[in-house]
Write an enzyme that holds these catalytic residues in place. Structure first.
Site, PDB file in Angstrom:
ATOM      1  N   ARG A  93       0.749  -1.241  -0.052  1.00  0.00           N
ATOM      2  CA  ARG A  93      -0.051   0.146  -0.089  1.00  0.00           C
ATOM      3  C   ARG A  93       0.885   1.155   0.078  1.00  0.00           C
ATOM      4  O   ARG A  93       2.191   1.251  -0.031  1.00  0.00           O
ATOM      5  CB  ARG A  93      -0.788   0.101   1.274  1.00  0.00           C
ATOM      6  CG  ARG A  93      -0.054   0.234   2.733  1.00  0.00           C
ATOM      7  CD  ARG A  93      -0.940   0.070   3.671  1.00  0.00           C
ATOM      8  NE  ARG A  93      -0.498   0.737   4.794  1.00  0.00           N
ATOM      9  CZ  ARG A  93      -0.976   0.838   5.894  1.00  0.00           C
ATOM     10  NH1 ARG A  93      -1.990   0.104   6.332  1.00  0.00           N
ATOM     11  NH2 ARG A  93      -0.236   1.437   6.978  1.00  0.00           N
ATOM     12  N   GLY A  94       0.272   2.249  -0.053  1.00  0.00           N
ATOM     13  CA  GLY A  94       0.897   3.730   0.227  1.00  0.00           C
ATOM     14  C   GLY A  94       1.904   3.959  -0.908  1.00  0.00           C
ATOM     15  O   GLY A  94       1.711   3.749  -1.801  1.00  0.00           O
ATOM     16  N   ASP A 131       8.670 -10.927   6.452  1.00  0.00           N
ATOM     17  CA  ASP A 131       9.058  -9.699   7.422  1.00  0.00           C
ATOM     18  C   ASP A 131      10.415  -9.461   7.418  1.00  0.00           C
ATOM     19  O   ASP A 131      11.350 -10.039   7.607  1.00  0.00           O
ATOM     20  CB  ASP A 131       8.603 -10.030   8.960  1.00  0.00           C
ATOM     21  CG  ASP A 131       8.907  -9.079  10.078  1.00  0.00           C
ATOM     22  OD1 ASP A 131       9.700  -8.109   9.880  1.00  0.00           O
ATOM     23  OD2 ASP A 131       8.278  -9.440  10.967  1.00  0.00           O
ATOM     24  N   LEU A 139       9.754  11.370  24.031  1.00  0.00           N
ATOM     25  CA  LEU A 139      10.829  10.263  24.730  1.00  0.00           C
ATOM     26  C   LEU A 139      10.526  10.092  26.169  1.00  0.00           C
ATOM     27  O   LEU A 139      11.139   9.152  26.601  1.00  0.00           O
ATOM     28  CB  LEU A 139      12.034  11.323  24.529  1.00  0.00           C
ATOM     29  CG  LEU A 139      13.199  10.276  24.796  1.00  0.00           C
ATOM     30  CD1 LEU A 139      13.441   8.907  23.872  1.00  0.00           C
ATOM     31  CD2 LEU A 139      14.769  10.793  24.377  1.00  0.00           C
ATOM     32  N   TYR A 143      11.766   7.171  15.425  1.00  0.00           N
ATOM     33  CA  TYR A 143      11.570   7.173  14.265  1.00  0.00           C
ATOM     34  C   TYR A 143      12.520   8.340  13.223  1.00  0.00           C
ATOM     35  O   TYR A 143      13.096   7.766  12.739  1.00  0.00           O
ATOM     36  CB  TYR A 143      10.223   7.666  13.842  1.00  0.00           C
ATOM     37  CG  TYR A 143       9.908   7.937  12.297  1.00  0.00           C
ATOM     38  CD1 TYR A 143       9.523   6.909  11.680  1.00  0.00           C
ATOM     39  CD2 TYR A 143       9.885   9.175  11.594  1.00  0.00           C
ATOM     40  CE1 TYR A 143       9.237   6.803  10.192  1.00  0.00           C
ATOM     41  CE2 TYR A 143       9.397   9.198  10.383  1.00  0.00           C
ATOM     42  CZ  TYR A 143       9.120   8.093   9.587  1.00  0.00           C
ATOM     43  OH  TYR A 143       8.685   7.863   8.189  1.00  0.00           O
ATOM     44  N   LYS A 151      15.692   7.087  10.835  1.00  0.00           N
ATOM     45  CA  LYS A 151      15.544   7.922   9.728  1.00  0.00           C
ATOM     46  C   LYS A 151      17.165   8.537   9.428  1.00  0.00           C
ATOM     47  O   LYS A 151      17.523   8.772   8.300  1.00  0.00           O
ATOM     48  CB  LYS A 151      14.419   8.457   9.313  1.00  0.00           C
ATOM     49  CG  LYS A 151      13.065   7.755   9.171  1.00  0.00           C
ATOM     50  CD  LYS A 151      13.131   6.995   8.151  1.00  0.00           C
ATOM     51  CE  LYS A 151      11.738   6.081   7.929  1.00  0.00           C
ATOM     52  NZ  LYS A 151      11.479   5.130   6.632  1.00  0.00           N
ATOM     53  N   THR A 172      -1.245  10.232   2.134  1.00  0.00           N
ATOM     54  CA  THR A 172      -1.210   8.585   2.299  1.00  0.00           C
ATOM     55  C   THR A 172      -2.408   8.675   3.333  1.00  0.00           C
ATOM     56  O   THR A 172      -2.858   9.435   4.058  1.00  0.00           O
ATOM     57  CB  THR A 172      -0.036   8.193   2.849  1.00  0.00           C
ATOM     58  OG1 THR A 172       0.408   8.477   4.076  1.00  0.00           O
ATOM     59  CG2 THR A 172       0.906   8.674   1.721  1.00  0.00           C
TER      60      THR A 172
HETATM   61  P1  NAI Z   1       2.339   2.676   5.105  1.00  0.00           P
HETATM   62  O1  NAI Z   1       2.220   2.517   6.678  1.00  0.00           O
HETATM   63  O2  NAI Z   1       1.183   3.015   4.307  1.00  0.00           O
HETATM   64  O3  NAI Z   1       2.931   1.383   4.363  1.00  0.00           O
HETATM   65  C1  NAI Z   1       4.143   0.606   5.068  1.00  0.00           C
HETATM   66  C2  NAI Z   1       4.088  -0.558   4.292  1.00  0.00           C
HETATM   67  O4  NAI Z   1       5.328  -1.273   4.978  1.00  0.00           O
HETATM   68  C3  NAI Z   1       2.965  -1.353   4.737  1.00  0.00           C
HETATM   69  O5  NAI Z   1       2.294  -2.009   3.614  1.00  0.00           O
HETATM   70  C4  NAI Z   1       3.645  -2.433   5.859  1.00  0.00           C
HETATM   71  O6  NAI Z   1       2.856  -3.729   5.867  1.00  0.00           O
HETATM   72  C5  NAI Z   1       5.042  -2.518   5.326  1.00  0.00           C
HETATM   73  N1  NAI Z   1       5.670  -2.816   6.401  1.00  0.00           N
HETATM   74  C6  NAI Z   1       5.762  -2.562   7.618  1.00  0.00           C
HETATM   75  N2  NAI Z   1       6.679  -3.452   8.561  1.00  0.00           N
HETATM   76  C7  NAI Z   1       7.046  -4.276   7.718  1.00  0.00           C
HETATM   77  C8  NAI Z   1       8.076  -5.407   7.662  1.00  0.00           C
HETATM   78  N3  NAI Z   1       8.641  -5.480   9.064  1.00  0.00           N
HETATM   79  N4  NAI Z   1       8.293  -6.145   6.752  1.00  0.00           N
HETATM   80  C9  NAI Z   1       7.715  -5.978   5.593  1.00  0.00           C
HETATM   81  N5  NAI Z   1       6.836  -5.106   5.329  1.00  0.00           N
HETATM   82  C10 NAI Z   1       6.604  -4.132   6.157  1.00  0.00           C
HETATM   83  O7  NAI Z   1       3.235   3.946   4.948  1.00  0.00           O
HETATM   84  P2  NAI Z   1       3.900   4.936   3.853  1.00  0.00           P
HETATM   85  O8  NAI Z   1       3.262   6.205   4.236  1.00  0.00           O
HETATM   86  O9  NAI Z   1       3.348   4.416   2.395  1.00  0.00           O
HETATM   87  O10 NAI Z   1       5.293   5.175   4.135  1.00  0.00           O
HETATM   88  C11 NAI Z   1       6.204   4.471   3.163  1.00  0.00           C
HETATM   89  C12 NAI Z   1       7.730   4.902   3.685  1.00  0.00           C
HETATM   90  O11 NAI Z   1       7.839   6.337   3.652  1.00  0.00           O
HETATM   91  C13 NAI Z   1       7.985   4.511   5.236  1.00  0.00           C
HETATM   92  O12 NAI Z   1       9.504   4.288   5.060  1.00  0.00           O
HETATM   93  C14 NAI Z   1       7.859   5.841   5.940  1.00  0.00           C
HETATM   94  O13 NAI Z   1       8.679   6.069   6.922  1.00  0.00           O
HETATM   95  C15 NAI Z   1       8.263   6.832   4.690  1.00  0.00           C
HETATM   96  N6  NAI Z   1       7.732   8.026   5.102  1.00  0.00           N
HETATM   97  C16 NAI Z   1       6.528   8.438   4.689  1.00  0.00           C
HETATM   98  C17 NAI Z   1       5.874   9.875   4.969  1.00  0.00           C
HETATM   99  C18 NAI Z   1       4.647  10.000   4.639  1.00  0.00           C
HETATM  100  O14 NAI Z   1       4.138  11.276   4.688  1.00  0.00           O
HETATM  101  N7  NAI Z   1       3.392   9.132   4.480  1.00  0.00           N
HETATM  102  C19 NAI Z   1       6.938  10.823   4.822  1.00  0.00           C
HETATM  103  C20 NAI Z   1       8.087  10.426   5.342  1.00  0.00           C
HETATM  104  C21 NAI Z   1       8.646   9.010   5.035  1.00  0.00           C
END
Ligand code: NAI
Length: 446
Positions: free
Chosen positions: A216-217, A260, A296, A352, A356, A387
């Site tokens: 997703r996302g 995972d 924290l 976080y 990062k 998102t």
């Molecule tokens: P999201 O939560 O919608 O998607 C993350 C995906 O990673 C999910 O499908 C989840 O199941 C998967 N995931 C989580 N843990 C896992 C694991 N141990 N093994 C395999 N898959 C795993 O998040 P989103 O918003 O799409 O974010 C994606 C990346 O972008 C992340 O690294 C997030 O930190 C980063 N990010 C997002 C921002 C935002 O505004 N949405 C801003 C800055 C960074």
């Protein structure tokens, strides 16, 4: 989707009301679409040295409408300011003020791009001062531009020139709709490596790519964008997201790997899956990430450790397996998703932001290890992206976060995906160890 406020104030009555009341006036950004020209309108290349001449010739070979001198009141698609021969701060005046006289002629969604040398490459204080001056100049100018126009810079380091493959690759990216939400940023070309693709519409043709967190996302958007650009996809996510992962895999005609990524054998499992189906692996996108926010003072070991394990320790461990594998040797590319929280900090996100920030450090230190195989590793740091995660932020906080950047709107998952697709391509092969922010130039923090 562009948010409703941006749609309302982009035209007609909504535009008039916003102007009269002094409200933010975001415009609908020009994003990449198939068949779209690289840039609409003439491109003014300013700068007097041989580097500027060579760059202008390269742009002409792309069939762009190139000007070496401004034509009064002609609407411009872009201004490229070549400042590769600065020796002292006084050298900035002539080219910068000449460019200034054309700024009012920029069309909506226009581009201003500086091309200059990295200050860190010179031990001469005057040269370093002049070069570093471009940094402050460009970041300030980007905040002055309006109507979806952006300002970004290319820094040349380690002997890279104005027409090195990745200088031209970065220039194409910054000119195009692919960089719509990248503003006020610099990309350093760290070597003369890389090459422009034979087919600009399929820069990843013949490449095998893995995307983690792709159910997703942002991860799903990355998978779709890499597929569009010609890559063969393997999408990875946790077993609990299996159905959504299968749907993404079908959509991009790839294969799904339920895994995972924090498991000790994750790297080997990814390599085995890729080798069994395709004989090798070329691109890895570390996108999977989680948040477990707490001040924290209230942080517990569970929240701290899970975020560190998924967001950075897993990437380090997978990279170790990749670097040891003979199946990851064909100009390999790694792109990691960092965050502006890891650069500027964010209340409630110490765990976080530590993870990062860790991605940024990891990318820098891994770059020399991949260079031996003609490889590269970079990170993309998104800011506020629309998102499911950010849709859950309370309305007032979300509206504030969304408007506090130079483009006065949130980015889309596609914007992050476009930056990642560029850094995963051979056109970016001469860029390594770098972090590119996709944040519309956040006004708060770094
Ligand atoms: P999201 O939560 O919608 O998607 C993350 C995906 O990673 C999910 O499908 C989840 O199941 C998967 N995931 C989580 N843990 C896992 C694991 N141990 N093994 C395999 N898959 C795993 O998040 P989103 O918003 O799409 O974010 C994606 C990346 O972008 C992340 O690294 C997030 O930190 C980063 N990010 C997002 C921002 C935002 O505004 N949405 C801003 C800055 C960074």
């Amino acid at each position: 989707m562009t948010d409703k406020y941006t749609q309302f104030v982009s035209r007609g009555l909504g535009k008039d009301i916003a102007r009269k009341l002094g409200l933010p006036q975001p415009v609908v950004l020009r994003r990449h679409k198939a068949g779209q020209p690289l840039i609409e309108g003439p491109v003014l290349v300013q700068g007097t040295g041989s580097g500027a001449d060579e760059l202008a010739s390269a742009l002409l070979s792309w069939k762009l409408d190139v000007r070496r001198h401004a034509v009064p009141r002609e609407k411009l698609g872009a201004i490229i300011l070549v400042l590769d021969e600065l020796a002292r701060p006084g050298d900035l005046e002539q080219p910068v003020l000449t460019a200034a006289s054309s700024l009012r002629d920029l069309a909506p969604n226009a581009r201003v791009i500086t091309v200059s040398r990295a200050a860190s490459d010179s031990a001469d204080p005057a040269v370093a001062a002049a070069r570093q001056g471009v940094d402050g100049l460009l970041r300030s100018l980007a905040k002055e531009l309006r109507a979806g126009a952006t300002g970004n810079g290319i820094l040349l380091a380690n002997g890279a020139g104005t027409t090195s493959p990745s200088t031209l690759g970065a220039l194409r990216f910054f000119l195009s709709g692919r960089s719509a939400f990248v503003d006020g940023q610099f990309l350093t070309v760290t070597s003369a490596a890389g090459h422009l693709p034979a087919d600009a519409d399929k820069p990843l043709a013949g490449r095998v790519a893995v995307v983690t967190g792709a159910a997703r996302g942002i991860g799903a958007a990355i998978a779709r964008t890499l597929h569009r650009d010609g890559a063969t996809l393997i999408v990875v996510d946790i077993p609990a997201a299996g159905d959504r992962l299968a749907a993404v895999a079908n959509e991009v005609r790839g294969t799904a790997l339920q895994l995972d990524i924090s498991r000790d054998d994750a790297g080997q499992r990814i390599i085995d899956h890729a080798v069994a189906r395709h004989g090798r692996l070329d691109i890895v996108i570390h996108n999977a990430g989680i948040t477990r926010d707490k001040l924290l003072a209230n942080m517990d070991a569970g929240r701290w450790n899970s975020v560190i394990a998924v967001n950075i320790a897993a990437q380090l461990s997978i990279n170790e397996a990749l670097l040891a594998s003979e199946h990851f040797r064909n100009s390999p590319r790694i792109v990691s998703v960092a965050s502006t929280s890891g650069i500027a900090g964010n209340r409630g996100q110490t765990n976080y932001a530590a993870s990062k920030g860790g991605v940024t450090g990891m990318v820098r230190a891994t770059a020399p290890l991949l260079a031996a195989h003609g490889g590269s590793i970079n990170a993309v740091a998104p800011g506020f992206i629309e998102t499911e995660m950010t849709a859950r932020i309370p309305f007032a906080t979300r509206e504030l976060a969304r408007r506090l950047n130079s483009l006065q709107q949130g980015g889309r998952p596609d914007d992050v995906a476009e930056a990642i697709a560029f850094l995963a391509s051979d056109a970016a092969g001469g860029i390594s160890g770098e972090v590119l922010r996709v944040c519309g130039q956040n006004l708060v923090g770094a």
